[in-house]
Design a protein around this motif. Structure first.
Motif, PDB file in Angstrom:
ATOM      1  N   LYS A  78      -0.601  -4.991  -3.571  1.00  0.00           N
ATOM      2  CA  LYS A  78      -1.004  -4.188  -4.636  1.00  0.00           C
ATOM      3  C   LYS A  78      -0.545  -2.910  -4.724  1.00  0.00           C
ATOM      4  CE  LYS A  78      -5.132  -1.716  -6.713  1.00  0.00           C
ATOM      5  NZ  LYS A  78      -6.789  -1.419  -6.587  1.00  0.00           N
ATOM      6  N   ASP A  79      -0.080  -2.254  -3.718  1.00  0.00           N
ATOM      7  CA  ASP A  79       0.584  -0.852  -3.668  1.00  0.00           C
ATOM      8  C   ASP A  79       2.125  -0.924  -3.838  1.00  0.00           C
ATOM      9  OD1 ASP A  79      -1.780   0.418  -3.459  1.00  0.00           O
ATOM     10  OD2 ASP A  79      -1.651   0.781  -1.275  1.00  0.00           O
ATOM     11  N   ASN A  80       2.677  -2.194  -3.408  1.00  0.00           N
ATOM     12  CA  ASN A  80       4.173  -2.315  -3.300  1.00  0.00           C
ATOM     13  C   ASN A  80       4.903  -3.324  -3.907  1.00  0.00           C
ATOM     14  OD1 ASN A  80       4.886  -0.395  -0.676  1.00  0.00           O
ATOM     15  ND2 ASN A  80       2.845  -1.333  -0.234  1.00  0.00           N
ATOM     16  N   SER A 134       1.452  -0.204 -15.831  1.00  0.00           N
ATOM     17  CA  SER A 134       0.790  -0.432 -14.361  1.00  0.00           C
ATOM     18  C   SER A 134       0.119   0.577 -14.119  1.00  0.00           C
ATOM     19  CB  SER A 134       2.090  -0.461 -13.233  1.00  0.00           C
ATOM     20  OG  SER A 134       2.820   0.821 -13.422  1.00  0.00           O
ATOM     21  N   ASP A 179      -3.896  -5.111  -0.069  1.00  0.00           N
ATOM     22  CA  ASP A 179      -3.595  -3.891  -0.274  1.00  0.00           C
ATOM     23  C   ASP A 179      -2.126  -3.336  -0.406  1.00  0.00           C
ATOM     24  OD1 ASP A 179      -6.224  -3.409  -0.212  1.00  0.00           O
ATOM     25  OD2 ASP A 179      -6.565  -2.587   1.679  1.00  0.00           O
ATOM     26  N   TRP A 180      -1.379  -4.075   0.688  1.00  0.00           N
ATOM     27  CA  TRP A 180      -0.172  -3.893   0.628  1.00  0.00           C
ATOM     28  C   TRP A 180       0.695  -4.253  -0.563  1.00  0.00           C
ATOM     29  CZ3 TRP A 180       4.223  -6.666   0.239  1.00  0.00           C
ATOM     30  CH2 TRP A 180       5.478  -5.966   0.302  1.00  0.00           C
ATOM     31  N   ARG A 234       1.800  11.687  -4.455  1.00  0.00           N
ATOM     32  CA  ARG A 234       0.560  11.427  -4.070  1.00  0.00           C
ATOM     33  C   ARG A 234      -0.389  12.748  -3.886  1.00  0.00           C
ATOM     34  NH1 ARG A 234       1.903   7.743   0.876  1.00  0.00           N
ATOM     35  NH2 ARG A 234       2.999   9.646   1.300  1.00  0.00           N
ATOM     36  N   ARG A 267       7.179   2.742 -10.007  1.00  0.00           N
ATOM     37  CA  ARG A 267       6.594   2.553 -11.341  1.00  0.00           C
ATOM     38  C   ARG A 267       7.395   3.825 -12.200  1.00  0.00           C
ATOM     39  NH1 ARG A 267       2.036   1.334  -8.520  1.00  0.00           N
ATOM     40  NH2 ARG A 267       1.327  -0.515  -9.092  1.00  0.00           N
ATOM     41  N   THR A 325       7.633   7.968 -11.584  1.00  0.00           N
ATOM     42  CA  THR A 325       6.829   8.338 -10.675  1.00  0.00           C
ATOM     43  C   THR A 325       7.627   8.739  -9.337  1.00  0.00           C
ATOM     44  OG1 THR A 325       6.612   5.940  -9.836  1.00  0.00           O
ATOM     45  CG2 THR A 325       5.026   6.880 -11.447  1.00  0.00           C
TER      46      THR A 325
END
Length: 782
Positions: A769-771, A377, A766-767, A656, A644, A647
């Motif tokens: 993609k990130d979650n 990922s 976007d949510w 982050r 992931r 992380t």
């Protein structure tokens, strides 16, 4: 996004339409006079039975009624519909054959049901459980080409055991031994009459006699008669007897005369082999080894391996335990493909026989080449090459030597030239010897051969633009199993040496300030020289191989690095008294980890699985930190799947905030993890899972570069939670797993705002993609 939404809607509508159509149109495919069998209903009646007895008997009997109707989902039969609409394939392979006969399901018709046979089964089963003189009736209910069969059973009161009588005539040795077993009898007064228990009692007696030399005895030589006339109030008296027609040899105890081993027997060409059974003792003399005869003219094996594997010796009274133990140990040597055992009568007067072991070796050497490809990922793709060579009899004592060469790479897809790519290459060799090599004597009566293991390995790792590491490792230890449930793995010595090469200026700039002081200790520890040595021990207990409703798995591990060395030398890094070996500071820590799993079988097609992992690694003496390679990690396809790999954590630390160009694995000294998963079989090879994962890692000591990473009393508020659904494609030889997960609780969000339910928005690209994290893996997560 709109296009994908429309496709999803169309797909759902199509599936819904298929389900609706399948509910009402399956009968149109039936021929004239055919009726679709929709199942059965059973009722149990009788004033002499309690409500619980009726319920228990009914639940037991329902599984005996055959055949089973076509599978259904919410009252619908989509698999039957697929069978009906799929065209008949021309060959027994291909898409249409798979769709019709693997996905689809052939209709079960009323003509397939033998009603009279089922009635007989109901009556016989009831009487075998003590409900004598039971009667069964049946009826059929038909509507719209669908038929249900209804059975009615009327059992009488259940009979109970009044007393048990064992043989009174003990003049024969076999009767004496049968009487000696009565203290362990499965038959108990006031227990219900049960034919299965009676059969088990016969097998119990047979097992006991097999341990006392009665090789030719059989459970059928025992008869247990039931007499209901000697007692009143539905009682039966049982009489355990030896049958009158029992063969004489079944009544005699036998001993071992000779033990003869053929370690190069070819089972497929046995008729061509010059093996004469029985063999004359005179011809065996030159093959004598202790109490055995090993017929191995080519000297393929050392005779000593059979001395350790076989439990029969000349003059021993035959017993089944040593018989099975010897066979299992020969199989577990790992060098024989087939193991066959014959007992040949040589002296009928003195009741002696010879034991022959006919062993067919496996191919001693094998070579395997593997090519693997992967992506992750983090936009990295790569591959791996593995060359594995095995010799299963390297020193003619069933010693196994395994050697492996490998090379691997992970490169950033679409990234800049010479990005932070990873290249690895190395070798590993393991010598496994089927005995314990030690200054002390190790006796094992287990069916599993204990082993001494020696490992040596090396790995070269290059992270372009960052550093190069050399990793040497070696170990010496033992593995042994008490039985199929309990296994021990002790490494008396386990050492790892890591030293860096070519640390780039770019990487050093992230570690040091211009004046030479340390800016980032975490990055520095990655390229520090490391020497780790000490004993490790792990213990595994499992019942997962048993056909039980509830099964367990537990693995505990202890790793003690340089504990004795550090204590003797007085090492103490906090008092500037750090000790070195070969000018390298050695690591000193204690590590412990526990992995507990519980599996509950709900039905034949569904189960519930849980796992708890807890561990701690504590640095002391010569070390301020636990080595990076020995720390704990979470996240990824076999851990907390909503995050992931590597992380998450430690604690509430926010990854982050890191420099994106130096994004390193997050590690910790303490680990807590809990997983739960519901698993269901949809059909054939396709399984569904619904899961939830929770946990995190923490540090033992403060790290200024990882604020919020230390374990504290507020650790519960730093637990990460994720959930999702998955598909598992079980192809027998492998299981391909797809798990889609999303975070429900994020520990590095602001305290009080860590639950993420209010942030879920599937319509937001976007949510998603990130979650939404897709994990692709081989095998089950636990």
């Amino acid at each position: 996004m709109k296009k994908n939404h429309k496709i999803a809607v169309k797909l759902l509508v199509t599936i819904g339409a298929i389900l609706v159509v399948s509910s009402c149109s399956n009968t149109r495919f039936l021929e004239e006079g055919q009726q679709l069998y929709t199942g059965s209903k059973l009722s149990v009646e009788g004033d002499s039975l309690s409500k619980k007895e009726k319920s228990d008997l009914k639940s037991q009997l329902e599984s005996t009624i055959i055949p089973k109707p076509n599978s259904s989902f919410l009252g619908l039969r989509p698999r039957l519909y697929i069978y009906n609409i799929a065209k008949e394939p021309k060959k027994e392979k291909g898409l249409w054959y798979w769709l019709k006969y693997k996905v689809g399901e052939k209709p079960v018709l009323l003509g397939d049901v033998d009603i009279e046979f089922n009635k007989d089964i109901l009556v016989n089963y009831s009487e075998n459980r003590g409900y004598f003189n039971a009667k069964a009736a049946s009826d059929t209910i038909s509507k719209n080409k669908k038929t249900e069969v209804r059975y009615n059973l009327k059992p009488n009161a259940r009979y109970y055991i009044s007393q048990i009588n064992f043989p009174s005539d003990t003049s024969a040795i076999v009767n004496q031994e049968i009487v000696k077993t009565k203290d362990k009898t499965l038959l108990k007064p006031n227990q219900p009459f049960d034919l299965d228990v009676i059969k088990s009692e016969r097998e119990r007696i047979d097992t006991r006699l097999k341990e006392k030399g009665f090789y030719y005895f059989h459970p059928d030589n025992i008869i247990i008669q039931a007499d209901s006339t000697v007692s009143k109030n539905h009682k039966v008296e049982l009489f355990v007897k030896l049958k009158n027609n029992t063969p004489q040899e079944a009544k005699e105890q036998f001993t071992i005369e000779n033990v003869i081993v053929f370690p190069n027997y070819n089972i497929r060409n046995s008729r061509k082999e010059s093996i004469q059974i029985p063999m004359k003792t005179d011809s065996l003399t030159k093959y004598a080894y202790k109490d055995y005869f090993v017929i191995d003219p080519k000297k393929t094996f050392k005779p000593s391996i059979f001395d350790r594997a076989l439990y029969f010796e000349k003059g021993d009274l035959y017993n089944r335990a040593d018989h099975n133990l010897s066979l299992n140990r020969l199989i577990n040597l790992g060098v024989f493909k087939f193991v066959k055992n014959n007992f040949v009568l040589t002296d009928s007067i003195n009741h002696k026989f010879d034991a022959y072991y006919l062993l067919t070796p496996r191919d001693f050497q094998s070579l395997r080449f593997e090519v693997l490809g992967r992506t992750n990922s983090a936009n990295y793709g790569g591959g791996e090459l593995n060359l594995n060579w095995t010799n299963r009899n390297i020193f003619k004592g069933a010693e196994q030597l395994k050697m492996a060469l490998y090379g691997a790479f992970d490169v950033q897809l679409g990234g800049p030239k010479n990005a932070n790519n990873i290249f690895r290459a190395g070798f590993n060799s393991q010598l496994s010897i089927p005995r314990i090599i030690a200054p002390f004597r190790f006796n094992s009566s287990s069916a599993f051969v204990p082993r001494t293991n020696v490992n040596i390995g090396y790995e070269y790792q290059n992270r372009t633009k960052l550093y190069t590491l050399h990793n040497f490792n070696t170990s010496f230890g033992y593995t042994w199993k008490e039985n199929a449930k309990k296994e021990h793995d002790l490494k008396i010595f386990d050492a790892t040496l890591v030293f860096p090469e070519k640390v780039t200026d770019e990487y050093n700039e992230q570690i040091y300030f211009p004046d030479g002081s340390i800016k980032n200790p975490s990055l520095k520890r990655v390229v520090d020289k490391q020497l780790i040595f000490g004993p490790t021990y792990s213990y595994t207990y499992t019942t997962t191989m048993l056909p039980k409703k509830n099964t367990f798995y537990y693995r505990g591990m202890v790793d003690l690095a340089a504990n004795i060395t550090g204590l003797i030398s007085g090492a103490n890094v906090k008092k500037d008294n750090q000790k070195e070996i070969f000018k390298i500071p050695y690591s000193q820590y204690a590590k412990m980890e526990h992995d507990f799993r519980f599996y509950h079988k709900i039905s034949e097609k569904s189960s519930f699985a849980t796992r708890f992992i807890g561990g701690i690694a504590y640095p002391y003496g010569n070390s301020e930190f636990v080595p990076f390679s020995k720390q704990f990690f979470v996240g990824g396809s076999n851990s907390i799947r909503a995050f992931r790999a590597r992380t998450l954590g430690p604690g509430s630390y926010d990854p982050r905030t890191q420099d994106a160009s130096f994004y390193f694995d997050q590690s910790g000294d303490i680990k807590l993890e809990l997983n739960a998963e519901y698993r269901a079989n949809l059909f054939s090879f396709l399984n569904l899972a619904v899961f939830a994962d929770a946990g995190n890692i923490w540090l033992v000591n403060d790290d200024p570069d990882k604020p919020g990473g230390k374990f504290s009393k507020d650790f519960m508020s730093e637990i990460a939670v994720g959930a999702g659904i998955g598909l598992r494609f079980d192809f027998s030889i492998m299981v391909l797993r797809l798990d889609l997960a999303m975070p429900l609780r994020v520990p590095y969000y602001e305290k009080g705002d860590r639950w993420a339910f209010d942030k879920i928005d599937f319509s937001d690209k976007d949510w998603r993609k990130d979650n939404l994290i897709l994990n692709i893996a081989i095998g089950y997560p636990f």
